[in-house]
Design a protein around this motif. Structure first.
Motif, PDB file in Angstrom:
ATOM      1  N   ILE A 106       0.858  -1.186   0.000  1.00  0.00           N
ATOM      2  CA  ILE A 106       0.000   0.000   0.000  1.00  0.00           C
ATOM      3  C   ILE A 106       0.894   1.236   0.000  1.00  0.00           C
ATOM      4  O   ILE A 106       1.808   1.352   0.826  1.00  0.00           O
ATOM      5  N   GLY A 107       0.650   2.168  -0.920  1.00  0.00           N
ATOM      6  CA  GLY A 107       1.410   3.409  -0.962  1.00  0.00           C
ATOM      7  C   GLY A 107       0.786   4.476  -0.072  1.00  0.00           C
ATOM      8  O   GLY A 107      -0.416   4.743  -0.172  1.00  0.00           O
ATOM      9  N   ARG A 108       1.600   5.057   0.793  1.00  0.00           N
ATOM     10  CA  ARG A 108       1.146   6.136   1.675  1.00  0.00           C
ATOM     11  C   ARG A 108       1.642   7.476   1.130  1.00  0.00           C
ATOM     12  O   ARG A 108       2.847   7.687   0.999  1.00  0.00           O
ATOM     13  N   ILE A 109       0.704   8.364   0.783  1.00  0.00           N
ATOM     14  CA  ILE A 109       1.062   9.661   0.237  1.00  0.00           C
ATOM     15  C   ILE A 109       1.042  10.718   1.342  1.00  0.00           C
ATOM     16  O   ILE A 109       0.382  10.552   2.367  1.00  0.00           O
ATOM     17  N   ARG A 110       1.785  11.790   1.133  1.00  0.00           N
ATOM     18  CA  ARG A 110       1.871  12.862   2.131  1.00  0.00           C
ATOM     19  C   ARG A 110       0.715  13.834   1.932  1.00  0.00           C
ATOM     20  O   ARG A 110       0.614  14.506   0.910  1.00  0.00           O
ATOM     21  N   MET A 111      -0.169  13.897   2.930  1.00  0.00           N
ATOM     22  CA  MET A 111      -1.326  14.784   2.877  1.00  0.00           C
ATOM     23  C   MET A 111      -1.070  16.000   3.749  1.00  0.00           C
ATOM     24  O   MET A 111      -0.715  15.870   4.930  1.00  0.00           O
ATOM     25  N   VAL A 112      -1.253  17.184   3.182  1.00  0.00           N
ATOM     26  CA  VAL A 112      -1.082  18.428   3.918  1.00  0.00           C
ATOM     27  C   VAL A 112      -2.458  19.074   4.069  1.00  0.00           C
ATOM     28  O   VAL A 112      -3.072  19.487   3.085  1.00  0.00           O
ATOM     29  N   ASN A 113      -2.948  19.112   5.314  1.00  0.00           N
ATOM     30  CA  ASN A 113      -4.261  19.665   5.606  1.00  0.00           C
ATOM     31  C   ASN A 113      -4.150  21.106   6.063  1.00  0.00           C
ATOM     32  O   ASN A 113      -3.473  21.396   7.065  1.00  0.00           O
ATOM     33  N   GLU A 114      -4.785  22.001   5.347  1.00  0.00           N
ATOM     34  CA  GLU A 114      -4.820  23.406   5.744  1.00  0.00           C
ATOM     35  C   GLU A 114      -5.947  23.602   6.751  1.00  0.00           C
ATOM     36  O   GLU A 114      -7.061  23.120   6.558  1.00  0.00           O
ATOM     37  N   PHE A 115      -5.646  24.285   7.868  1.00  0.00           N
ATOM     38  CA  PHE A 115      -6.677  24.587   8.855  1.00  0.00           C
ATOM     39  C   PHE A 115      -6.359  25.921   9.509  1.00  0.00           C
ATOM     40  O   PHE A 115      -5.285  26.492   9.282  1.00  0.00           O
ATOM     41  N   VAL A 116      -7.292  26.440  10.271  1.00  0.00           N
ATOM     42  CA  VAL A 116      -7.118  27.738  10.923  1.00  0.00           C
ATOM     43  C   VAL A 116      -7.048  27.536  12.424  1.00  0.00           C
ATOM     44  O   VAL A 116      -7.899  26.868  13.015  1.00  0.00           O
ATOM     45  N   GLN A 117      -6.015  28.109  13.055  1.00  0.00           N
ATOM     46  CA  GLN A 117      -5.858  28.067  14.503  1.00  0.00           C
ATOM     47  C   GLN A 117      -5.388  29.432  14.970  1.00  0.00           C
ATOM     48  O   GLN A 117      -4.434  29.978  14.420  1.00  0.00           O
ATOM     49  N   ASN A 118      -6.085  29.979  15.945  1.00  0.00           N
ATOM     50  CA  ASN A 118      -5.757  31.318  16.448  1.00  0.00           C
ATOM     51  C   ASN A 118      -5.705  32.341  15.319  1.00  0.00           C
ATOM     52  O   ASN A 118      -4.803  33.178  15.250  1.00  0.00           O
ATOM     53  N   SER A 119      -6.672  32.240  14.416  1.00  0.00           N
ATOM     54  CA  SER A 119      -6.817  33.156  13.274  1.00  0.00           C
ATOM     55  C   SER A 119      -5.657  33.071  12.287  1.00  0.00           C
ATOM     56  O   SER A 119      -5.469  33.976  11.472  1.00  0.00           O
ATOM     57  N   GLU A 120      -4.877  32.007  12.363  1.00  0.00           N
ATOM     58  CA  GLU A 120      -3.757  31.811  11.442  1.00  0.00           C
ATOM     59  C   GLU A 120      -3.947  30.523  10.657  1.00  0.00           C
ATOM     60  O   GLU A 120      -4.477  29.539  11.184  1.00  0.00           O
ATOM     61  N   LYS A 121      -3.494  30.525   9.424  1.00  0.00           N
ATOM     62  CA  LYS A 121      -3.474  29.288   8.654  1.00  0.00           C
ATOM     63  C   LYS A 121      -2.331  28.411   9.158  1.00  0.00           C
ATOM     64  O   LYS A 121      -1.207  28.877   9.337  1.00  0.00           O
ATOM     65  N   ARG A 122      -2.633  27.161   9.396  1.00  0.00           N
ATOM     66  CA  ARG A 122      -1.637  26.176   9.779  1.00  0.00           C
ATOM     67  C   ARG A 122      -1.735  24.993   8.819  1.00  0.00           C
ATOM     68  O   ARG A 122      -2.763  24.810   8.150  1.00  0.00           O
ATOM     69  N   TYR A 123      -0.700  24.177   8.784  1.00  0.00           N
ATOM     70  CA  TYR A 123      -0.656  23.052   7.861  1.00  0.00           C
ATOM     71  C   TYR A 123      -0.225  21.790   8.600  1.00  0.00           C
ATOM     72  O   TYR A 123       0.902  21.709   9.098  1.00  0.00           O
ATOM     73  N   ALA A 124      -1.154  20.855   8.698  1.00  0.00           N
ATOM     74  CA  ALA A 124      -0.869  19.581   9.356  1.00  0.00           C
ATOM     75  C   ALA A 124      -0.499  18.552   8.303  1.00  0.00           C
ATOM     76  O   ALA A 124      -1.176  18.411   7.277  1.00  0.00           O
ATOM     77  N   GLN A 125       0.570  17.836   8.554  1.00  0.00           N
ATOM     78  CA  GLN A 125       1.078  16.869   7.580  1.00  0.00           C
ATOM     79  C   GLN A 125       0.941  15.454   8.127  1.00  0.00           C
ATOM     80  O   GLN A 125       1.284  15.181   9.274  1.00  0.00           O
ATOM     81  N   SER A 126       0.430  14.543   7.280  1.00  0.00           N
ATOM     82  CA  SER A 126       0.327  13.139   7.678  1.00  0.00           C
ATOM     83  C   SER A 126       0.476  12.274   6.428  1.00  0.00           C
ATOM     84  O   SER A 126       0.331  12.743   5.299  1.00  0.00           O
ATOM     85  N   TYR A 127       0.769  11.007   6.646  1.00  0.00           N
ATOM     86  CA  TYR A 127       0.857  10.051   5.543  1.00  0.00           C
ATOM     87  C   TYR A 127      -0.379   9.159   5.561  1.00  0.00           C
ATOM     88  O   TYR A 127      -0.709   8.568   6.600  1.00  0.00           O
ATOM     89  N   LEU A 128      -1.060   9.069   4.422  1.00  0.00           N
ATOM     90  CA  LEU A 128      -2.303   8.307   4.326  1.00  0.00           C
ATOM     91  C   LEU A 128      -2.200   7.248   3.231  1.00  0.00           C
ATOM     92  O   LEU A 128      -1.591   7.478   2.180  1.00  0.00           O
ATOM     93  N   SER A 129      -2.837   6.115   3.477  1.00  0.00           N
ATOM     94  CA  SER A 129      -2.822   5.000   2.520  1.00  0.00           C
ATOM     95  C   SER A 129      -3.808   5.297   1.396  1.00  0.00           C
ATOM     96  O   SER A 129      -5.016   5.099   1.542  1.00  0.00           O
ATOM     97  N   ARG A 130      -3.299   5.743   0.256  1.00  0.00           N
ATOM     98  CA  ARG A 130      -4.164   6.147  -0.853  1.00  0.00           C
ATOM     99  C   ARG A 130      -3.782   5.521  -2.194  1.00  0.00           C
ATOM    100  O   ARG A 130      -4.518   5.684  -3.163  1.00  0.00           O
TER     101      ARG A 130
END
Length: 357
Positions: A106-130
């Motif tokens: 199974i190949g795990r790709i790097r997913m970068v999720n954009e979200f807002v925290q304390n009125s700032e854009k943040r980017y959470a990174q994880s590897y998902l089986s896709r």
């Protein structure tokens, strides 16, 4: 030569779909799109990219829809994406090499999720089986998981996801998860996902309840345990359950000593605890400096799912704040400059204030 299909399920995604399909068009051999009831131009956009489009009656089960979509693919491999995700790096040769040289993997790709925290854009990174070989399917009505004993391998494919910013599906997700929890009340992963939805809704007391249940049930090797602990700790900060937080940190500090996200959350925890109860927690003040320093020592790691910056500019900025508050201006400027070098706006603002003639 092995063939590759994009496989998607969609509903009313006219705002995002073209961006996604355009990003993968040079990579895949076919596009399989299963529509679960769109009333906008989603299907027309899919057809315009030459996709094979199928209809599926929505039954509140993401795995059922994904597995139906996978059945329509005629290719050897399937790349599974959502409409609000899109490939951002030049990875065609990387994917082609992976599918030609791997079979039961199974190949795990790097997913970068954009979200807002304390009125700032943040980017959470994880590897998902896709990246899935033909025949691999999903289980779980929501937050579905790949159902396969095949080993997982990271592939240098980077995909951005901004759905948390521009769409709110939390209420829907929560209801589906609660239904699943009725059938499996001790499922540690479902409990964790319920907690995440309550956290997104800022119902932190409820989130804490479900995170706590999941934490006590989740095995130490669970792939999501690191993220669970980080989410649990941030929720504890929000509910100000500081004694519970101290116990959690003590339990996990050795195991997660190489996680910048853990030390970053700990630093914020000590800051809040001291601010709220100076008389009770003042002796933890040196721990703030220690936590953010440790973040920088670890740096940005690929070992864990993480928020970008916890091992670099975010930690450096918080050290700058710590030193500025304690009157150590030269140290503050040093760390603000470190964060500003990575174009972190808050650090640039503080530098301008401190360096103003």
């Amino acid at each position: 030569m092995k063939t590759l299909a994009l496989v998607m399920i969609v509903k009313n995604e006219e705002k995002h779909l073209a961006r996604c399909l355009q990003s993968v068009q040079p990579i895949v051999d076919e596009m399989v799109i299963v529509d679960t009831g769109s009333t906008d131009r989603t299907k027309d956009i899919a057809y315009s990219f030459g996709a094979k489009v199928f209809d599926f009656d929505w039954i509140n089960d993401f795995s059922a829809a994904r597995n139906y979509a996978l059945m329509q693919s005629m290719c050897d491999w399937n790349l599974v994406l959502d409409a609000d995700e899109y490939v951002v790096n030049d990875c065609k040769s990387i994917i082609r090499h992976f599918i030609e040289t791997n079979e039961r993997t199974i190949g795990r790709i790097r997913m970068v999720n954009e979200f807002v925290q304390n009125s700032e854009k943040r980017y959470a990174q994880s590897y998902l089986s896709r990246l899935l070989p033909k025949g691999v399917t999903y289980v779980g009505k929501i937050h579905e998981q790949v159902d396969s004993p095949f080993p997982r391998k990271n592939v240098d494919v980077e995909v951005y996801h901004d759905g948390y910013v521009y769409a709110n599906k939390t209420e829907r997700n929560l209801q589906l998860l609660l239904e699943e929890l009725k059938q499996h009340p001790n499922d540690d992963y479902v409990l964790y996902q319920v907690g995440k939805q309550y956290k997104l809704l800022q119902q932190f007391n409820m989130a804490e309840k479900y995170f706590e249940e999941s934490y006590h049930l989740a095995p130490s090797h669970a792939w999501y345990r690191h993220s669970l602990i980080i989410d649990y700790l941030y929720t504890i900060i929000a509910t100000r359950s500081f004694e519970k937080g101290l116990q959690l940190i003590e339990m996990e500090q050795e195991r997660l000593n190489d996680s910048p996200d853990f030390h970053f959350a700990c630093g914020l925890f000590y800051m809040d605890a001291i601010f709220c109860h100076m008389d009770r927690y003042a002796h933890f003040f040196p721990f703030i400096e220690r936590c953010f320093t440790r973040c920088l020592e670890i740096d940005e790691t690929e070992k864990y799912d993480r928020v970008r910056g916890t091992g670099s500019f975010l930690a450096a900025y918080n050290l700058g704040v710590f030193y500025e508050v304690t009157g150590q201006v030269e140290k503050a400027i040093y760390f603000y400059k470190q964060a500003a070098h990575e174009e972190y706006e808050k650090a640039i603002e503080r530098l301008n204030m401190l360096l103003k003639p």
